[in-house]
Motif scaffolding. Structure first.
Motif, PDB file in Angstrom:
ATOM      1  N   GLY A 137       0.810  -1.215   0.000  1.00 17.80           N
ATOM      2  CA  GLY A 137       0.000   0.000   0.000  1.00 17.80           C
ATOM      3  C   GLY A 137       0.841   1.260   0.000  1.00 17.80           C
ATOM      4  O   GLY A 137       2.051   1.228  -0.181  1.00 17.80           O
ATOM      5  N   HIS A 138       0.189   2.380   0.222  1.00 15.05           N
ATOM      6  CA  HIS A 138       0.821   3.700   0.170  1.00 15.05           C
ATOM      7  C   HIS A 138       1.835   3.858   1.298  1.00 15.05           C
ATOM      8  O   HIS A 138       1.535   3.601   2.457  1.00 15.05           O
ATOM      9  N   ASP A 139       3.044   4.301   0.953  1.00 15.01           N
ATOM     10  CA  ASP A 139       4.102   4.500   1.945  1.00 15.01           C
ATOM     11  C   ASP A 139       4.841   5.808   1.650  1.00 15.01           C
ATOM     12  O   ASP A 139       5.798   5.823   0.895  1.00 15.01           O
ATOM     13  N   PRO A 140       4.412   6.911   2.254  1.00 21.98           N
ATOM     14  CA  PRO A 140       5.040   8.202   1.990  1.00 21.98           C
ATOM     15  C   PRO A 140       6.457   8.341   2.539  1.00 21.98           C
ATOM     16  O   PRO A 140       7.177   9.247   2.145  1.00 21.98           O
ATOM     17  N   ILE A 141       6.878   7.463   3.443  1.00 23.15           N
ATOM     18  CA  ILE A 141       8.234   7.566   4.007  1.00 23.15           C
ATOM     19  C   ILE A 141       9.220   6.591   3.365  1.00 23.15           C
ATOM     20  O   ILE A 141      10.382   6.562   3.739  1.00 23.15           O
ATOM     21  N   ARG A 142       8.797   5.820   2.392  1.00 22.96           N
ATOM     22  CA  ARG A 142       9.674   4.853   1.718  1.00 22.96           C
ATOM     23  C   ARG A 142      10.924   5.531   1.159  1.00 22.96           C
ATOM     24  O   ARG A 142      12.028   5.027   1.291  1.00 22.96           O
ATOM     25  N   ASP A 143      10.759   6.685   0.541  1.00 20.59           N
ATOM     26  CA  ASP A 143      11.876   7.352  -0.119  1.00 20.59           C
ATOM     27  C   ASP A 143      12.481   8.474   0.721  1.00 20.59           C
ATOM     28  O   ASP A 143      13.228   9.299   0.200  1.00 20.59           O
TER      29      ASP A 143
END
Length: 119
Positions: free
Chosen positions: A72-78
């Motif tokens: 799912g959505h992961d805004p802290i991945r990058d």
């Protein structure tokens, strides 16, 4: 950077079921197929359990010391640097493996776990 948490779920991946009954007595190979990027950092059990949670996924992932896939959505991945092999594909998946003294992350299409017959 916004203080946004992933809205995806962590799915624990069970290496032991693929290894068979003698997993604890053998060397094994964990492979990531179609790997597009990876990272290795020093997030360890001490950082994981600190009150202010120094690990990106501290307090979000269900347990320390497991092998996970984040779906799912992961805004802290990058929010951290990665070693890039090539661009992610539509089939890239996010895998995390928490060891005692470090954490490995991979963006890959699949994973494979093969136990070795000898020690």
């Amino acid at each position: 950077m916004r203080d946004e948490k992933p809205s995806g779920i962590f799915k624990a991946l069970n290496l032991f079921s693929k290894a068979g009954p003698r997993f604890d007595e053998a060397w094994s190979t964990l492979s990531f197929i179609g790997c597009t990027r990876w990272r290795w950092d020093e997030t360890n059990d001490h950082k994981w359990y600190e009150v202010d949670g120094h690990g990106r996924y501290s307090g979000i992932a269900p347990d320390w010391g497991k092998f996970y896939e984040l779906i799912g959505h992961d805004p802290i991945r990058d929010a951290v640097p990665w070693e890039t092999i090539r661009a992610d594909t539509a089939n890239s998946r996010h895998f995390l493996y928490y060891f005692r003294d470090e954490t490995l992350e991979f963006m890959a299409e699949e994973w494979s776990f093969i136990p070795s017959p000898t020690v």
